[in-house]
Design an enzyme around this catalytic site. Sequence first.
Site, PDB file in Angstrom:
ATOM      1  N   SER A   1       0.834  -1.194   0.000  1.00  0.00           N
ATOM      2  CA  SER A   1       0.000   0.000   0.000  1.00  0.00           C
ATOM      3  C   SER A   1       0.881   1.262   0.000  1.00  0.00           C
ATOM      4  CB  SER A   1      -0.952  -0.052   1.201  1.00  0.00           C
ATOM      5  OG  SER A   1      -1.991   0.876   1.064  1.00  0.00           O
TER       6      SER A   1
ATOM      7  N   ASP B   1      -9.140  -4.204  -5.796  1.00  0.00           N
ATOM      8  CA  ASP B   1      -8.600  -3.657  -4.555  1.00  0.00           C
ATOM      9  C   ASP B   1      -9.286  -2.323  -4.284  1.00  0.00           C
ATOM     10  OD1 ASP B   1      -6.992  -2.291  -2.626  1.00  0.00           O
ATOM     11  OD2 ASP B   1      -5.227  -3.423  -3.241  1.00  0.00           O
TER      12      ASP B   1
ATOM     13  N   HIS C   1      -7.432  -5.974  -0.508  1.00  0.00           N
ATOM     14  CA  HIS C   1      -6.272  -5.087  -0.545  1.00  0.00           C
ATOM     15  C   HIS C   1      -4.980  -5.891  -0.459  1.00  0.00           C
ATOM     16  CE1 HIS C   1      -3.977  -1.510  -0.180  1.00  0.00           C
ATOM     17  NE2 HIS C   1      -3.786  -1.560   1.126  1.00  0.00           N
TER      18      HIS C   1
END
Length: 515
Positions: free
Chosen positions: A230, A457, A485
């Site tokens: 991320s 996602d 995710h």
Amino acid sequence: MTTPPSRAARRSLAGAATLVLALVLGACSVPPKQQTPVDDVAASASGTGETGPEGFEDFYGQSLAWEDCGAGWECATARAPLSWQDPAAGEIELAVKRQPATGERIGSLLTNPGGPGASGIDFITTLAPTVGERVTAAYDLVGFDPRGVGQSSPVVCLDDAAKDESLSRDFDTDEAGLEALAEDRRAWADACAENTGDLLGQVDTQSAARDMDMLRAVLGDEKLAYLGYSYGTQLGATYAGLFPDKVGRLVLDGAIDTSLDPDTISEQQAVGFENALRAYVEDCQAGGECPLRGDADAGMRQIRSLLDAAKANPLPTDSDRRVTQTLGFYGVAVTLYNDQSWPVLTQALTEAFEEGTGNLLLYLADFYNDRNPDGTYSSNSSEAFRAVNCLDGRQDDDPDAMQAQLERLEEAAPTMGSFFAFGGLTCDGWAYPVAEQEFDLHAEGAAPIVVIGTTNDPATPYVWAEGLADTLDSAVLLTWEGEGHTAYGRSNACVGDAVDAYLVDGTVPEDGLRC
């Protein structure tokens, strides 16, 4: 309107009763393209002998005093300069934790869980069981709290009571409501400046990437091996832009497209959450005990109606707290990070629709915000998130521009879009300006970098992985056709084997591999 974190990597939930993390293993297909080895990652247990930038030799030359911190882990504290522009500005501390390689050691694998603001110290113990055994045999797994985060020198802002108030407040979109929102954000800014001091102006991603290069050298690695999730992909891409000649094996999973402006980031993420919620609704309605009636469109409207009703009349709970629209949004959003959390969302929605109470939604919102049952917070992730993002870039705060963005968001993401509006006020009153970009977005000359994207996602939409792979000159794109995710460690054997082979053997996955 909550203006939620637009780049946060949140823990995922799985198991309707126990709310524990889960992993999924499977298989994939591999397109026939040539695999390419990368240079071996050179490593030394006693440091690289690098002097580092002029004036910072002492930081690059330091030795870490590792101590046993339980269950096979070692912990240490590294020193870093407060400012990478001014060696005389003072220093800060960085908390570091590692699990030594169990086999023939290649070097250190630094990791970052995202956020910005998530603790790498907390994350590394959760990550270790999910990576391939070949990786844990070959690498010391290293987690660290970036500057401003957790056990490192932290950003400190509001006390717990004030934080509770802010994270649960709803705001209208009229002039009075936006002024109230601006006042709330200024209160954050003032508290952060008062309680954090000069560090608040030095927690930008570029500074964290420079810390990471120092840690690389101190740990004894000639080149960086890194696994970032991320926001950790932004940190890794920034590192590659600053130090392309030091790039070893970088895996950037759940990618952020570093070429995008903050407004576009927010708008595309809203669509990501909208799509993820729709996938949940369709799955829920295909099952036997779903509280959402009609087709998917009707189900989406029911969820939005529930959140709107909570703004007018917050849902009661068994405590003295109530579920506002903002808390309800957080409770829904956190379950979208992992499709194994969907049964938990079904339970929460069933309770809300059938019983008119919000106990589970409140639990989920608190999980999202790292709030403990006693009212304390287990991390400073919200504070660090805001501080880092306010130095990295800011959305347009022109009132007309923000209203126009609200209209675009509501059209593109009718259920979730408005919760991503008015981000231009997030940094209102912030004491420090945006950091000047000092790195090459393309990381020209870097070794091959693996970028991973998940097709649905919510937090880092797949289009960002495509964008980052296009932006980085040496990147290859690995795709997981799945929900939730990030991918490595929670998807399937296709992704896992490809990443393991890259990290351990230096075998670069085929560009365009889909799993």
